[in-house]
Design an enzyme around this catalytic site. Structure first.
Site, mmCIF file in Angstrom:
data_model
loop_
_atom_site.group_PDB
_atom_site.id
_atom_site.type_symbol
_atom_site.label_atom_id
_atom_site.label_comp_id
_atom_site.label_asym_id
_atom_site.label_seq_id
_atom_site.Cartn_x
_atom_site.Cartn_y
_atom_site.Cartn_z
ATOM 1 C CB CYS A 18 17.176 36.771 31.781
ATOM 2 S SG CYS A 18 16.840 38.144 32.918
ATOM 3 C CD GLU A 69 15.000 38.944 25.545
ATOM 4 O OE1 GLU A 69 15.928 39.444 24.850
ATOM 5 O OE2 GLU A 69 15.200 38.105 26.435
#
Length: 219
Positions: free
Chosen positions: A2, A102
């Site tokens: 992340c 992402e």
């Protein structure tokens, strides 16, 4: 992993859903490492909200620049690494978000995706924090724990952040919970059916870009 996320939910909703009070709050569509992130820490007097610098600097580190390399920690080995082992029982936190980004490899390029939870609702990442002091400088920093991907995230990346729901959040913040095996058992992939993803503009690649257009779907 992340490496970027958002928090643009209203102050009133955050306070209501998490049972906290915020004095300072600035929404962001592009939260990046080394920036300040809204977090919750559990104490014997209840949960406290505040801002931590994203990118863990261990208290024993000689160089604070290490923080930019420690934005994530693998949950599977968190009790084995010197940087994180003692934090698992003593310094856990939740990092507040309402989506994260992402990047999916597509040929020679990477396409960013925005991932939401519970139809775009508020959620929390499992994290660890530490306090670093040297002379007159003090930094309180954090890292986001990651785990193996669920079915949705597997199509985008080989890791995903750990997202905790209410009961797991309560146990994660409870300072009286110290069993490492139990704590690690909370660090599981989030339920696929409660998540969604859509491609977004590559403008999100630059952390200086920070506007609502970043979260809008692109074709």
């Amino acid at each position: 992993m992340c490496g970027r996320f958002t928090l643009e939910t209203s102050k009133e909703v955050i306070e209501s859903e998490l049972g906290i009070e915020l004095s300072d709050y600035i929404p962001s569509y592009n939260i990046a490492p080394t920036q300040q992130v809204l977090a919750l820490v559990g104490t014997n007097q209840g949960n406290k909200a505040g801002y931590l610098q994203w990118g863990l600097i261990p208290s024993w580190s000689k160089d604070p620049k290490i923080g930019s390399k420690m934005i994530n920690a693998r949950s599977e080995s968190v009790d084995e690494k010197p940087s994180f082992n003692r934090l698992l029982t003593r310094r856990r936190c939740l990092i507040v978000a309402d989506s994260f980004y992402e990047w999916k490899k597509d040929g020679g390029e990477k396409q960013p995706y925005r991932i939401t939870v519970n139809d775009g609702g508020l959620f929390t990442f499992a994290g660890l924090w530490d306090r670093w002091q040297q002379q007159d400088q003090t930094l309180v920093t954090c890292t986001i724990l990651t785990t193996k991907p669920n079915a949705l995230m597997d199509s985008l990346h080989h890791r995903m952040p750990v997202i905790l729901e209410e009961q797991a959040r309560n146990d994660w913040l409870n300072p009286r919970v110290e069993d490492k095996n139990y704590l690690k058992s909370l660090l599981q992939p989030f339920e696929t059916s409660k998540m969604a993803a859509h491609p977004v503009s590559k403008r999100v690649n630059n952390p200086r870009n920070n506007d609502h257009a970043l979260i809008e779907p692109v074709s």
